[in-house]
Design an enzyme around this catalytic site. Sequence first.
Site, PDB file in Angstrom:
ATOM      1  CE  LYS A   1      -1.982   3.011   1.934  1.00  0.00           C
ATOM      2  NZ  LYS A   1      -1.807   4.413   1.505  1.00  0.00           N
TER       3      LYS A   1
ATOM      4  CB  CYS B   1      12.939   9.033   8.899  1.00  0.00           C
ATOM      5  SG  CYS B   1      13.749   7.837   7.854  1.00  0.00           S
TER       6      CYS B   1
ATOM      7  N   GLY C   1       6.574   5.048   8.239  1.00  0.00           N
ATOM      8  CA  GLY C   1       5.669   6.193   8.263  1.00  0.00           C
ATOM      9  C   GLY C   1       5.824   6.973   9.543  1.00  0.00           C
TER      10      GLY C   1
ATOM     11  CD  GLU D   1       9.545  12.993  11.377  1.00  0.00           C
ATOM     12  OE1 GLU D   1       8.363  12.617  11.492  1.00  0.00           O
ATOM     13  OE2 GLU D   1      10.453  12.257  10.969  1.00  0.00           O
TER      14      GLU D   1
ATOM     15  CD  GLU E   1      12.719   0.625  10.337  1.00  0.00           C
ATOM     16  OE1 GLU E   1      13.255   1.648  10.811  1.00  0.00           O
ATOM     17  OE2 GLU E   1      13.129  -0.514  10.581  1.00  0.00           O
TER      18      GLU E   1
ATOM     19  CB  THR F   1       0.943   6.210  10.760  1.00  0.00           C
ATOM     20  OG1 THR F   1       0.716   7.530  10.288  1.00  0.00           O
ATOM     21  CG2 THR F   1       0.233   5.213   9.878  1.00  0.00           C
ATOM     22  N   GLY F   2       2.152   4.724  13.279  1.00  0.00           N
ATOM     23  CA  GLY F   2       2.658   3.503  13.911  1.00  0.00           C
ATOM     24  C   GLY F   2       1.826   3.132  15.134  1.00  0.00           C
TER      25      GLY F   2
HETATM   26  P1  NAD Z   1       2.296   8.477   7.119  1.00  0.00           P
HETATM   27  O1  NAD Z   1       2.390   7.792   8.414  1.00  0.00           O
HETATM   28  O2  NAD Z   1       1.333   9.574   6.970  1.00  0.00           O
HETATM   29  O3  NAD Z   1       1.947   7.442   5.969  1.00  0.00           O
HETATM   30  C1  NAD Z   1       2.700   6.255   5.790  1.00  0.00           C
HETATM   31  C2  NAD Z   1       1.815   5.204   5.162  1.00  0.00           C
HETATM   32  O4  NAD Z   1       0.845   4.787   6.129  1.00  0.00           O
HETATM   33  C3  NAD Z   1       1.027   5.704   3.955  1.00  0.00           C
HETATM   34  O5  NAD Z   1       0.968   4.704   2.965  1.00  0.00           O
HETATM   35  C4  NAD Z   1      -0.336   5.966   4.557  1.00  0.00           C
HETATM   36  O6  NAD Z   1      -1.383   5.937   3.602  1.00  0.00           O
HETATM   37  C5  NAD Z   1      -0.436   4.830   5.562  1.00  0.00           C
HETATM   38  N1  NAD Z   1      -1.419   5.036   6.650  1.00  0.00           N
HETATM   39  C6  NAD Z   1      -1.811   6.209   7.201  1.00  0.00           C
HETATM   40  N2  NAD Z   1      -2.708   5.982   8.181  1.00  0.00           N
HETATM   41  C7  NAD Z   1      -2.885   4.639   8.259  1.00  0.00           C
HETATM   42  C8  NAD Z   1      -3.677   3.792   9.079  1.00  0.00           C
HETATM   43  N3  NAD Z   1      -4.495   4.271  10.028  1.00  0.00           N
HETATM   44  N4  NAD Z   1      -3.605   2.457   8.887  1.00  0.00           N
HETATM   45  C9  NAD Z   1      -2.779   1.941   7.940  1.00  0.00           C
HETATM   46  N5  NAD Z   1      -2.012   2.702   7.127  1.00  0.00           N
HETATM   47  C10 NAD Z   1      -2.055   4.035   7.280  1.00  0.00           C
HETATM   48  O7  NAD Z   1       3.782   8.922   6.764  1.00  0.00           O
HETATM   49  P2  NAD Z   1       4.250   9.799   5.532  1.00  0.00           P
HETATM   50  O8  NAD Z   1       3.774  11.179   5.802  1.00  0.00           O
HETATM   51  O9  NAD Z   1       3.893   9.127   4.235  1.00  0.00           O
HETATM   52  O10 NAD Z   1       5.839   9.700   5.649  1.00  0.00           O
HETATM   53  C11 NAD Z   1       6.549  10.513   6.463  1.00  0.00           C
HETATM   54  C12 NAD Z   1       6.864   9.823   7.790  1.00  0.00           C
HETATM   55  O11 NAD Z   1       7.559   8.617   7.546  1.00  0.00           O
HETATM   56  C13 NAD Z   1       7.770  10.643   8.663  1.00  0.00           C
HETATM   57  O12 NAD Z   1       7.328  10.625   9.995  1.00  0.00           O
HETATM   58  C14 NAD Z   1       9.111   9.944   8.547  1.00  0.00           C
HETATM   59  O13 NAD Z   1       9.984  10.158   9.614  1.00  0.00           O
HETATM   60  C15 NAD Z   1       8.703   8.539   8.389  1.00  0.00           C
HETATM   61  N6  NAD Z   1       9.769   7.773   7.737  1.00  0.00           N
HETATM   62  C16 NAD Z   1      10.500   6.917   8.510  1.00  0.00           C
HETATM   63  C17 NAD Z   1      11.520   6.176   7.938  1.00  0.00           C
HETATM   64  C18 NAD Z   1      12.329   5.229   8.778  1.00  0.00           C
HETATM   65  O14 NAD Z   1      13.085   4.446   8.223  1.00  0.00           O
HETATM   66  N7  NAD Z   1      12.200   5.249  10.079  1.00  0.00           N
HETATM   67  C19 NAD Z   1      11.799   6.305   6.582  1.00  0.00           C
HETATM   68  C20 NAD Z   1      11.028   7.175   5.826  1.00  0.00           C
HETATM   69  C21 NAD Z   1       9.999   7.905   6.433  1.00  0.00           C
END
Ligand code: NAD
Length: 506
Positions: free
Chosen positions: A180, A289, A233, A393, A255, A237-238
């Site tokens: 996804k 990130c 993400g 962040e 992550e 969200t996590g």
């Molecule tokens: P996000 O959490 O908004 O979205 C990530 C994914 O989760 C998307 O595909 C989104 O549609 C999905 N999602 C959102 N809500 C959900 C739910 N309730 N259930 C299931 N899936 C859901 O993150 P983003 O804005 O796309 O990315 C930026 C974030 O990602 C930043 O916080 C960044 O630090 C983090 N990030 C972390 C790493 C790492 O390795 N730790 C790497 C890249 C990005």
Amino acid sequence: MQKEVAVQELYIGGELSRPVRAEYNDVLNPSNAEVIARVPRASTEDAKKAIDAAREAFDKGPWSKMSPADRSKIIWKIADLVEQDVDRLAMLETENQGKPFKLSKDSDFAFGIDNIRFFASAVRNLEGKAAGEYNGIGTSIIRREPIGVVACITPWNYPWMMVVWKAIPAIAAGNTVVIKPASVTPLTTLEFAKLMERSGLPKGVVNVVTGDGSVVGEALVRSSGVDVVGLTGDTATGKKIMEAASGTVKRVQLELGGKAPFIVFDDADLDAASEGAVVGGFVNSGQDCTAATRLYVHESVYDSFIQKLVQKVRRIIVGDPKSKETDNGPLVSSAQLNKVENMVRIGKEEDGAKLLLGGRKPPNLEAPFSRGYFYEPTLFADCTQDMRIVQQEIFGPVLAILPFSTPEEAIEKANDVVYGLASSVWTKDVYKAMKVSAALRFGEVWVNDHLPLVSEMPHGGYKQSGFGKDLSGYTFDDYTDVKHVYFDLTGAVRKGWHYTIYGQQP
Ligand code: NAD
């Protein structure tokens, strides 16, 4: 008149698949806000179809039973196919995400191709304790088995590379996946799925559903047909995913966000450190990130470091991401631009930090880039630990600089955030570097550099940056089950220890 754009479909069971409901999202090019594709806003029914396809491929298909060597051959082929098509794919990533083409092609794709080849090789040599007669009357062996269906939920900052980090080790280990991608950056993921089909991957091993996280993402997390969820993400969200996954006691690999400290001691090479701060802080327009967003600089070199940094940041070229000269493209979306603008306003008006550079959209961009989501590289100095721009962040090109006087103070402040993903230390003193890197509560510590990752070494967080590892052999711990199989060696009806449960001691 509106330009005709490609309409994409879902990818389920090895075929392009129309969504159950004809609902589509526009996908934009963030450098000029033009619509470049329309992609299904999938429903929970579509998610179910994709899960069923992955389930069937896992339970009944050949993939999970193939030898690692045979799976490895197919995965190597995937890397070759990406490499042959890398210019087109890297340009598509640039058009959809906004990152400079040089970053997309020479970093994301070059590294991602190497990652794929590493996973294909490493899966042939998974670790486990050696088999042995540990109690003298039986032999124990360890089996590492694929778990089942893995949902790979990816973000928008490294759209293709994050699919590689999640989906490729999962399938290499014999699982099947439903991917996804983030709603705003689905295009290279869809192309990747179509390309994987040409590698000889059996149908249903890889499936892609596009759409909203709160609908399809959540449907994947809650489904009893999914065994593992891997998310890259936001930390928020996590948390939601952990909660939703608890209903089926699903394994999760997270992550999440970061707020990396970058500690410059008084003996550091300031030319190297200021260069490292530019690269580490403004990579991908700060949408990273691991980005170095909190610069802790020893008070005795504070002014000279800032002077060097400002000179270098002024030379960052912001503009057309397709141009070879460009260092920073736009932010990924208008929503992200609004978020960054709001955090900079908070930095100035509420936190009271000193704005040294940037803090606005670049004023001189011409059409069509004047419609894009660009933001100037921004520096705040004289920040304090309690400021929101230091604690939260931002995920944009915004760095906060803070002075410190002792190593203990630097360590305490560096650790004083909820995140624990990445960090760096700048010093020529090897003892100091060792001591500080042991004390930092981050999954990654770089000494005299910031950002390098290699396929062989793990990437993952401490604290609210999540758990589990991307990259390296450790990632297979997230995508395999460890089974103990025990063989009796005595052939006896009644073993010597049975009396402890039944009957009398012989
Ligand atoms: P996000 O959490 O908004 O979205 C990530 C994914 O989760 C998307 O595909 C989104 O549609 C999905 N999602 C959102 N809500 C959900 C739910 N309730 N259930 C299931 N899936 C859901 O993150 P983003 O804005 O796309 O990315 C930026 C974030 O990602 C930043 O916080 C960044 O630090 C983090 N990030 C972390 C790493 C790492 O390795 N730790 C790497 C890249 C990005």
